[in-house]
Design a protein around this motif. Sequence first.
Motif, PDB file in Angstrom:
ATOM      1  N   GLN A 253       0.664  -1.370  -0.005  1.00 16.23           N
ATOM      2  CA  GLN A 253       0.122   0.165  -0.006  1.00 16.23           C
ATOM      3  C   GLN A 253       0.885   1.358  -0.072  1.00 16.23           C
ATOM      4  OE1 GLN A 253      -2.596  -0.727   3.268  1.00 16.23           O
ATOM      5  NE2 GLN A 253      -4.423  -1.021   2.025  1.00 16.23           N
ATOM      6  N   TYR A 254       2.059   1.368   0.828  1.00 18.42           N
ATOM      7  CA  TYR A 254       3.023   2.416   0.820  1.00 18.42           C
ATOM      8  C   TYR A 254       3.324   2.592  -0.732  1.00 18.42           C
ATOM      9  CZ  TYR A 254       7.034   5.399   1.335  1.00 18.42           C
ATOM     10  OH  TYR A 254       7.902   6.277   1.493  1.00 18.42           O
ATOM     11  N   PHE A 255       3.749   1.706  -1.545  1.00 16.54           N
ATOM     12  CA  PHE A 255       4.163   2.065  -2.820  1.00 16.54           C
ATOM     13  C   PHE A 255       2.861   2.133  -3.637  1.00 16.54           C
ATOM     14  CE2 PHE A 255       7.942  -0.388  -1.007  1.00 16.54           C
ATOM     15  CZ  PHE A 255       8.583   0.407  -1.214  1.00 16.54           C
ATOM     16  N   LEU A 256       1.962   1.541  -3.660  1.00 15.42           N
ATOM     17  CA  LEU A 256       0.667   1.878  -4.283  1.00 15.42           C
ATOM     18  C   LEU A 256       0.052   3.350  -4.327  1.00 15.42           C
ATOM     19  CD1 LEU A 256      -1.401   0.470  -6.217  1.00 15.42           C
ATOM     20  CD2 LEU A 256      -2.625   0.071  -4.272  1.00 15.42           C
ATOM     21  N   TYR A 257       0.338   3.931  -3.074  1.00 15.31           N
ATOM     22  CA  TYR A 257      -0.410   5.065  -2.858  1.00 15.31           C
ATOM     23  C   TYR A 257       0.893   6.225  -2.254  1.00 15.31           C
ATOM     24  CZ  TYR A 257      -4.825   2.596  -2.128  1.00 15.31           C
ATOM     25  OH  TYR A 257      -5.757   1.782  -2.266  1.00 15.31           O
ATOM     26  N   LYS A 258       1.848   5.999  -2.908  1.00 18.88           N
ATOM     27  CA  LYS A 258       3.269   6.949  -2.776  1.00 18.88           C
ATOM     28  C   LYS A 258       2.921   8.205  -2.964  1.00 18.88           C
ATOM     29  CE  LYS A 258       8.170   6.994  -3.149  1.00 18.88           C
ATOM     30  NZ  LYS A 258       9.445   6.493  -3.641  1.00 18.88           N
ATOM     31  N   LYS A 259       2.417   8.455  -4.278  1.00 20.62           N
ATOM     32  CA  LYS A 259       2.317   9.785  -4.884  1.00 20.62           C
ATOM     33  C   LYS A 259       1.349  10.417  -4.025  1.00 20.62           C
ATOM     34  CE  LYS A 259       3.620   8.962  -9.498  1.00 20.62           C
ATOM     35  NZ  LYS A 259       3.318   9.061 -11.110  1.00 20.62           N
ATOM     36  N   ASN A 260       0.101   9.930  -3.826  1.00 28.39           N
ATOM     37  CA  ASN A 260      -0.968  10.357  -3.102  1.00 28.39           C
ATOM     38  C   ASN A 260      -0.464  10.849  -1.564  1.00 28.39           C
ATOM     39  OD1 ASN A 260      -2.609   9.775  -5.124  1.00 28.39           O
ATOM     40  ND2 ASN A 260      -3.815   8.217  -4.133  1.00 28.39           N
ATOM     41  N   THR A 261       0.491   9.934  -0.981  1.00 23.96           N
ATOM     42  CA  THR A 261       1.029  10.278   0.440  1.00 23.96           C
ATOM     43  C   THR A 261       1.981  11.600   0.267  1.00 23.96           C
ATOM     44  OG1 THR A 261       0.970   8.008   0.952  1.00 23.96           O
ATOM     45  CG2 THR A 261       2.396   9.393   2.370  1.00 23.96           C
ATOM     46  N   GLU A 262       2.698  11.604  -0.717  1.00 22.20           N
ATOM     47  CA  GLU A 262       3.439  12.869  -0.858  1.00 22.20           C
ATOM     48  C   GLU A 262       2.821  14.061  -1.067  1.00 22.20           C
ATOM     49  OE1 GLU A 262       5.914  11.883  -4.373  1.00 22.20           O
ATOM     50  OE2 GLU A 262       7.429  10.417  -3.267  1.00 22.20           O
ATOM     51  N   ALA A 263       1.798  14.183  -1.734  1.00 23.49           N
ATOM     52  CA  ALA A 263       0.850  15.258  -1.988  1.00 23.49           C
ATOM     53  C   ALA A 263       0.110  15.485  -0.565  1.00 23.49           C
ATOM     54  CB  ALA A 263      -0.323  14.998  -3.240  1.00 23.49           C
ATOM     55  N   PHE A 264      -0.262  14.469   0.084  1.00 22.24           N
ATOM     56  CA  PHE A 264      -0.854  14.805   1.340  1.00 22.24           C
ATOM     57  C   PHE A 264       0.147  15.455   2.285  1.00 22.24           C
ATOM     58  CE2 PHE A 264      -1.441  13.026   5.740  1.00 22.24           C
ATOM     59  CZ  PHE A 264      -2.767  13.675   5.973  1.00 22.24           C
ATOM     60  N   LEU A 265       1.088  15.040   2.337  1.00 24.25           N
ATOM     61  CA  LEU A 265       2.394  15.370   3.410  1.00 24.25           C
ATOM     62  C   LEU A 265       2.794  17.034   2.902  1.00 24.25           C
ATOM     63  CD1 LEU A 265       4.252  12.269   3.973  1.00 24.25           C
ATOM     64  CD2 LEU A 265       3.005  13.361   5.388  1.00 24.25           C
ATOM     65  N   LYS A 266       2.787  17.090   1.652  1.00 26.53           N
ATOM     66  CA  LYS A 266       3.193  18.558   1.250  1.00 26.53           C
ATOM     67  C   LYS A 266       2.103  19.404   1.363  1.00 26.53           C
ATOM     68  CE  LYS A 266       4.595  20.876  -2.939  1.00 26.53           C
ATOM     69  NZ  LYS A 266       4.786  20.685  -4.250  1.00 26.53           N
ATOM     70  N   GLU A 267       0.768  19.227   1.233  1.00 24.63           N
ATOM     71  CA  GLU A 267      -0.177  19.873   1.791  1.00 24.63           C
ATOM     72  C   GLU A 267      -0.340  20.240   3.233  1.00 24.63           C
ATOM     73  OE1 GLU A 267      -3.423  22.554   1.068  1.00 24.63           O
ATOM     74  OE2 GLU A 267      -2.292  21.667  -0.384  1.00 24.63           O
ATOM     75  N   LEU A 268       0.018  19.015   3.987  1.00 19.84           N
ATOM     76  CA  LEU A 268      -0.065  19.105   5.437  1.00 19.84           C
ATOM     77  C   LEU A 268       0.960  20.393   5.993  1.00 19.84           C
ATOM     78  CD1 LEU A 268      -1.338  17.996   8.090  1.00 19.84           C
ATOM     79  CD2 LEU A 268       0.385  16.346   8.129  1.00 19.84           C
ATOM     80  N   ARG A 269       2.110  20.358   5.239  1.00 20.02           N
ATOM     81  CA  ARG A 269       3.319  21.223   5.749  1.00 20.02           C
ATOM     82  C   ARG A 269       3.097  22.445   5.294  1.00 20.02           C
ATOM     83  NH1 ARG A 269       6.824  16.883   3.872  1.00 20.02           N
ATOM     84  NH2 ARG A 269       6.735  17.763   1.748  1.00 20.02           N
ATOM     85  N   LYS A 270       2.124  22.684   4.104  1.00 18.37           N
ATOM     86  CA  LYS A 270       1.666  24.149   3.864  1.00 18.37           C
ATOM     87  C   LYS A 270       0.815  24.613   5.037  1.00 18.37           C
ATOM     88  CE  LYS A 270       2.412  24.038  -1.307  1.00 18.37           C
ATOM     89  NZ  LYS A 270       1.754  23.847  -2.549  1.00 18.37           N
ATOM     90  N   LYS A 271      -0.238  23.892   5.419  1.00 16.28           N
ATOM     91  CA  LYS A 271      -1.215  24.189   6.211  1.00 16.28           C
ATOM     92  C   LYS A 271      -0.372  24.699   7.701  1.00 16.28           C
ATOM     93  CE  LYS A 271      -5.010  21.714   4.569  1.00 16.28           C
ATOM     94  NZ  LYS A 271      -6.167  20.345   4.981  1.00 16.28           N
ATOM     95  N   LYS A 272       0.518  24.013   8.129  1.00 12.05           N
ATOM     96  CA  LYS A 272       1.368  24.241   9.280  1.00 12.05           C
ATOM     97  C   LYS A 272       2.029  25.315   9.107  1.00 12.05           C
ATOM     98  CE  LYS A 272       1.688  19.537  11.136  1.00 12.05           C
ATOM     99  NZ  LYS A 272       2.881  18.364  11.411  1.00 12.05           N
ATOM    100  N   GLU A 273       2.754  25.741   7.845  1.00 13.17           N
ATOM    101  CA  GLU A 273       3.371  26.897   7.973  1.00 13.17           C
ATOM    102  C   GLU A 273       2.339  28.089   7.590  1.00 13.17           C
ATOM    103  OE1 GLU A 273       5.191  26.243   4.080  1.00 13.17           O
ATOM    104  OE2 GLU A 273       6.740  24.873   4.776  1.00 13.17           O
TER     105      GLU A 273
END
Length: 273
Positions: A253-273
Amino acid sequence: MWALPILHTRQANTNMSALLDIPFVLTLATWAWGGESDDPMVGPEVCIESLPFMNGGCWNRLIAKALGIAIIAGAFLNKVPIMLNIINSKSAEGLSRSSLYGDTVVIANGAFYGFLEGYPLTAYGENMALLLQTVVIILMIWHYDKTIGMQEHLLVTGVAAGYVVAVGQILPSEYHYILPASIWPILIFSRGTQIWETYTIKHTGSLSIITTSLNVAGSVARIFTTIAEVGWDMVMLSGFFLSSSLNIIMAVQYFLYKKNTEAFLKELRKKKE
C-alpha cells in the motif's frame, strides 16, 4: 597427484577436531547446533569438524541462530525512543495505558509459549525484550502521571500476578496453544483496521516505510528461524504467516499510494506554515 589436497583436508579436519578441546567451544557449538534433529549430519561435533565446509543443515542452524540474535537485538531497541521521549519531556502524555496493558498480554503470551514449550531463546527472545521494555514504560507512566490512582496500580499488579500464576502453574500443557492463538484476532484487528483505513483514504499518512519494512523482514525471518530451531509448530508459524501477510499488504500500500502520500504530506506542511 591427489595426495597433497587429501593430506591438507585431513590436516584441516584434525585442526577443527582440536577446537572441541578448547574450553567453552563445545558449549557454544551445542548451543548453535544442539537440540533435536532427524539429520545425523547436523550436530555440534559434526559441524565443528567440518568447518569451514559445513553441510547445508549446519549452515541452516547457524544462520537461524544468527537471525534470532539479530531479531532479539533489534527488539531491545524497539521502544527505547519512547522511553527517551518520556524522560526528556518528563511526561507520558499521548500514551494509551489501555493499549500498553493489552500489548503486555499479547507479548507475554508469545514469551510464555516459547518458554513453556522449551524452545530455544533465540526462537522467541524478542518477546522477552519487548515485554521488559513495555513493563518499564508502564512504570514510567505511573511515575510521571500523578492522576493515576493507587487503585489502578494494585488492580494491574494483581491481574499481572494472577496471569503469571495461571499461565505458569495452572494452564495444562495441552492448552498452551491458546497463548499464541489468542494473538490472531488482535493482529487481524490492529493491522486490518490500518489496512482498511489506508485503502479508504488512499494514502499512508505518517506511517513509516522503514518501520513497515523492518516488520516485514522480522516476521518473514521468524518463519525461517522457527522452522530451523523449533520445527513445524503450526500454532507459532500461522501467527508469523499472518503477521507477514498483513505487513506485506501494508508495504504494498505504501508504494501503491506513494504519490498520494507525498501530495498529502506536502499539503499538510503548507497548512502548518
